[in-house]
Scaffold this active site. Sequence first.
Site, mmCIF file in Angstrom:
data_model
loop_
_atom_site.group_PDB
_atom_site.id
_atom_site.type_symbol
_atom_site.label_atom_id
_atom_site.label_comp_id
_atom_site.label_asym_id
_atom_site.label_seq_id
_atom_site.Cartn_x
_atom_site.Cartn_y
_atom_site.Cartn_z
ATOM 1 N N GLY A 279 0.819 -1.161 -0.002
ATOM 2 C CA GLY A 279 -0.030 -0.093 0.093
ATOM 3 C C GLY A 279 0.901 1.382 0.043
ATOM 4 O O GLY A 279 1.663 1.498 -1.026
ATOM 5 N N PHE A 280 0.647 2.088 1.096
ATOM 6 C CA PHE A 280 1.425 3.400 1.063
ATOM 7 C C PHE A 280 1.188 4.332 -0.165
ATOM 8 O O PHE A 280 1.980 4.999 -0.457
ATOM 9 C CB PHE A 280 3.000 3.170 1.071
ATOM 10 C CG PHE A 280 3.438 2.464 2.694
ATOM 11 C CD1 PHE A 280 3.907 3.160 3.599
ATOM 12 C CD2 PHE A 280 3.350 1.138 2.611
ATOM 13 C CE1 PHE A 280 4.176 2.463 4.795
ATOM 14 C CE2 PHE A 280 3.710 0.490 3.721
ATOM 15 C CZ PHE A 280 3.979 1.228 5.075
ATOM 16 N N HIS A 281 -0.286 4.432 -0.288
ATOM 17 C CA HIS A 281 -0.544 5.375 -1.224
ATOM 18 C C HIS A 281 -2.190 5.742 -1.087
ATOM 19 O O HIS A 281 -2.905 4.917 0.081
ATOM 20 C CB HIS A 281 -0.687 4.792 -2.628
ATOM 21 C CG HIS A 281 -1.153 3.524 -2.773
ATOM 22 N ND1 HIS A 281 -0.659 2.265 -2.828
ATOM 23 C CD2 HIS A 281 -2.545 3.035 -3.037
ATOM 24 C CE1 HIS A 281 -1.533 1.221 -2.961
ATOM 25 N NE2 HIS A 281 -2.798 1.753 -3.080
ATOM 26 N N ALA A 282 -2.623 6.581 -1.657
ATOM 27 C CA ALA A 282 -4.119 6.915 -1.615
ATOM 28 C C ALA A 282 -4.387 7.319 -3.131
ATOM 29 O O ALA A 282 -3.596 6.974 -3.789
ATOM 30 C CB ALA A 282 -4.445 8.222 -0.999
ATOM 31 N N ARG B 26 -3.648 4.334 2.592
ATOM 32 C CA ARG B 26 -3.646 2.871 3.098
ATOM 33 C C ARG B 26 -2.451 2.336 3.480
ATOM 34 O O ARG B 26 -1.397 2.421 2.401
ATOM 35 C CB ARG B 26 -4.815 2.146 2.507
ATOM 36 C CG ARG B 26 -4.493 1.401 1.445
ATOM 37 C CD ARG B 26 -4.490 2.204 0.070
ATOM 38 N NE ARG B 26 -5.518 3.291 -0.077
ATOM 39 C CZ ARG B 26 -6.422 3.009 -0.780
ATOM 40 N NH1 ARG B 26 -6.983 1.943 -1.452
ATOM 41 N NH2 ARG B 26 -7.505 4.210 -0.965
#
Length: 132
Positions: free
Chosen positions: A46-49, A94
């Site tokens: 993840g580590f993104h929107a 997230r």
Amino acid sequence: MYKIIEFKTMGDCRGSLIALEDNSNVPFKIKRVYYIFNTKEGVKRGFHAHRDLKQIIIPVSGSCKILLDSGDSKEELILDNPTKGLFLDSLIWREMYEFSKDCVLVVLASEYYNESDYIRDYSRFLKEIDNG
Ligand code: T46
């Protein structure tokens, strides 16, 4: 915005079945389905929107944790129940971690894959929600 959607389970003596349908128990038209499996021990994903994408994440097997960050508040959820889907609206950061070996996440998406919809930099995410 995010919320848990509880799916109706059709069960009989053979086991369980859940059906997912556009604009019924899934609140958007499904354009894409992907699944995440075989995630290695200790790995974080993840580590993104997303700017526009809406998704539902369903842990059909095993479990993982997910940190959801709206920019104002953060909450950690455990995904471990195949009868419950996590609906994620756009502009939620997230991070996913602590995947069990048998974890399989099925994800229903409202749009085709488009890398330009991803915000992969956290400070950029904070700027975009401020300007939104
Ligand atoms: C999300 C979380 C829950 C594609 O080519 N097509 C696709 O439809 C997807 C989803 C990914 N990819 C490529 C992009 C990367 O080269 O597959 C690779 C792995 O994707 P990513 O690093 O984005 O995977 P995760 O697990 O960090 O994030 C994924 C989704 O991309 C994302 O939308 O919300 O799962």
